[in-house]
Motif scaffolding. Structure first.
Motif, PDB file in Angstrom:
ATOM      1  N   ALA A  62       0.833  -1.209   0.000  1.00  0.00           N
ATOM      2  CA  ALA A  62       0.000   0.000   0.000  1.00  0.00           C
ATOM      3  C   ALA A  62       0.863   1.253   0.000  1.00  0.00           C
ATOM      4  CB  ALA A  62      -0.938  -0.012   1.198  1.00  0.00           C
ATOM      5  N   ALA A  63       1.936   1.232   0.816  1.00  0.00           N
ATOM      6  CA  ALA A  63       2.842   2.393   0.856  1.00  0.00           C
ATOM      7  C   ALA A  63       3.550   2.569  -0.481  1.00  0.00           C
ATOM      8  CB  ALA A  63       3.854   2.212   1.980  1.00  0.00           C
ATOM      9  N   PHE A  64       3.988   1.458  -1.083  1.00  0.00           N
ATOM     10  CA  PHE A  64       4.677   1.529  -2.369  1.00  0.00           C
ATOM     11  C   PHE A  64       3.731   1.995  -3.467  1.00  0.00           C
ATOM     12  CE2 PHE A  64       6.729  -0.717  -6.072  1.00  0.00           C
ATOM     13  CZ  PHE A  64       7.852   0.106  -6.122  1.00  0.00           C
ATOM     14  N   LEU A  65       2.468   1.527  -3.415  1.00  0.00           N
ATOM     15  CA  LEU A  65       1.485   1.903  -4.431  1.00  0.00           C
ATOM     16  C   LEU A  65       1.277   3.412  -4.466  1.00  0.00           C
ATOM     17  CD1 LEU A  65      -0.638   1.132  -6.545  1.00  0.00           C
ATOM     18  CD2 LEU A  65      -2.272   0.836  -4.668  1.00  0.00           C
ATOM     19  N   ARG A  66       1.217   4.051  -3.305  1.00  0.00           N
ATOM     20  CA  ARG A  66       1.020   5.505  -3.280  1.00  0.00           C
ATOM     21  C   ARG A  66       2.140   6.210  -4.032  1.00  0.00           C
ATOM     22  NH1 ARG A  66      -0.775   4.302   2.046  1.00  0.00           N
ATOM     23  NH2 ARG A  66       1.277   4.753   2.937  1.00  0.00           N
TER      24      ARG A  66
END
Length: 297
Positions: A62-66
Motif C-alpha cells: 500500500a505504501a509503495f502503491l502511493r
C-alpha cells in the motif's frame, strides 16, 4: 526497477488478482507473476500477502502503491504536456468519471460538435472509485454528486438543485404538495446501491427522522429509478433535473419537508495534474453548459 514493472504492479494492486490484471494488461499470467516476484526481490519486502491463489496488498504494498501512482502520474502528465507543446496531440482525449452517465449526454454532444477530433472516455464510478481514479490520474475529471474534497483536488460547483420525492400515480401521497419524512415509514423504496448520492441522501434523511428506509429495489443506474417507481415497486428520490426534463410517465412529484434535500453537482480534478488543451476545453464547456442544461426550457 523499470516502468513496465511499476505499471504491472499498479494493475495487480488494483485488482488484487493476477489473472484479472494479466487480462487487462493483455499479457500472459506467468509474465505478470514473474514481474511481481522480481520486483519484490529487488525491493527486499513482500508487497502482497498470499493465501493459496488469493493475494492481498499488504502495508508495504500500500505504501509503495502511493509512490508508484504518483510517479507514473507525473510521467503521464509530462508526456501529455510535451505532446501539447509539440502540437502532436491536436485532437487529444479526455477521461471523465460520473455516478450516472445519462445526464451527460447533452454536454458530450455539444463538446464533440465543438471538438470533433477529441476522444472522450467515460467511466461510471461510485464516489470511492472516483477518489482512486483521480489519485491514479486515470481520469481528468469527476462529475460528483457527493463531497469529493481534499488537499489534492480542485473543484467548481456546477449546479445545486432540489431533490423530490417521487411516487407512483395513485399512491396515497400522489396528490400532496409536501410530505414529511416521518410519513414515509414502512414505505418500500427504490434506490441505488450504497456509494451513490441518492442512497447517501436517503439514509441521511431517514436517520434524521429516526427511521430506516425499507429498500425493496437497488441498482447502479439511477436513471432507471423513475421507471421502476412508475411500475409500482416503491417510492424514491430524484433530482429536479429529471422533473424538468421528464422521459417517464405515471409518477407524481412531491416536495419533502426536510433540511438540505438537495443535490450539488461538482466538477473535480487533481490539483497537480496537467490538463491538456482538450481537457481544459471540456472543463470550460461543463462550467458553461451544465447549469443551462439543468434549467427549465
Amino acid at each position: 526497477m523499470d516502468l513496465l514493472s511499476l505499471r504491472y504492479f499498479r494493475t495487480v494492486a488494483r485488482h488484487e488478482h493476477i489473472s484479472r490484471a494479466a487480462a487487462e494488461l493483455g499479457v500472459a499470467q506467468p509474465s505478470v507473476s514473474r514481474t511481481i516476484i522480481r520486483l519484490e526481490r529487488e525491493l527486499g519486502v513482500p508487497l502482497f500477502d498470499r493465501q493459496g491463489r488469493r493475494i492481498r496488498l499488504n502495508r508495504h504494498g500500500a505504501a509503495f502503491l502511493r509512490r508508484v501512482e504518483r510517479a507514473l502520474a507525473e510521467l503521464d502528465d509530462a508526456r501529455r504536456e510535451l505532446a501539447d507543446a509539440a502540437g502532436a496531440d491536436q485532437g487529444g482525449s479526455v477521461a471523465v468519471a460520473a455516478e450516472t452517465l445519462l445526464p451527460l449526454a447533452g454536454l458530450l454532444s455539444c463538446f464533440q460538435n465543438r471538438h470533433p477530433g477529441v476522444t472522450v472516455r467515460l467511466h461510471q464510478s461510485p464516489i470511492e472509485e472516483m477518489r482512486r481514479q483521480l489519485r491514479a490520474r486515470e481520469v481528468d475529471f469527476c462529475i460528483a454528486s457527493q463531497p469529493l474534497t481534499g488537499p489534492t483536488v480542485r473543484s467548481v460547483e456546477l449546479l445545486r438543485e432540489e431533490v423530490w420525492l417521487v411516487v407512483p400515480l395513485g399512491h396515497r401521497l400522489a396528490g400532496r404538495e409536501r410530505v414529511r419524512v416521518a410519513e414515509l415509514a414502512g414505505e418500500p423504496v427504490v434506490s441505488t446501491r450504497p456509494g451513490h448520492w441518492q442512497r447517501a441522501l436517503l439514509e441521511r434523511l431517514f436517520a434524521e427522522a429516526g427511521l430506516a428506509p425499507v429498500i425493496t429495489c437497488e441498482g447502479d443506474e439511477p436513471a432507471a429509478t423513475p421507471d421502476l417507481i412508475s411500475a409500482g415497486l416503491g417510492i424514491g428520490l430524484l433530482p429536479d433535473m429529471s422533473r424538468r426534463h421528464p422521459r417517464h410517465g405515471a409518477v407524481a412529484w412531491v416536495r419533502l419537508d426536510a433540511a438540505d434535500c438537495r443535490r450539488t453537482l461538482t466538477l473535480v480534478w487533481h490539483r497537480d495534474a496537467y490538463l491538456s488543451a482538450a481537457a481544459r476545453h471540456f472543463r470550460d464547456l461543463a462550467i458553461e453548459q451544465l447549469p443551462l442544461m439543468a434549467a427549465p426550457a
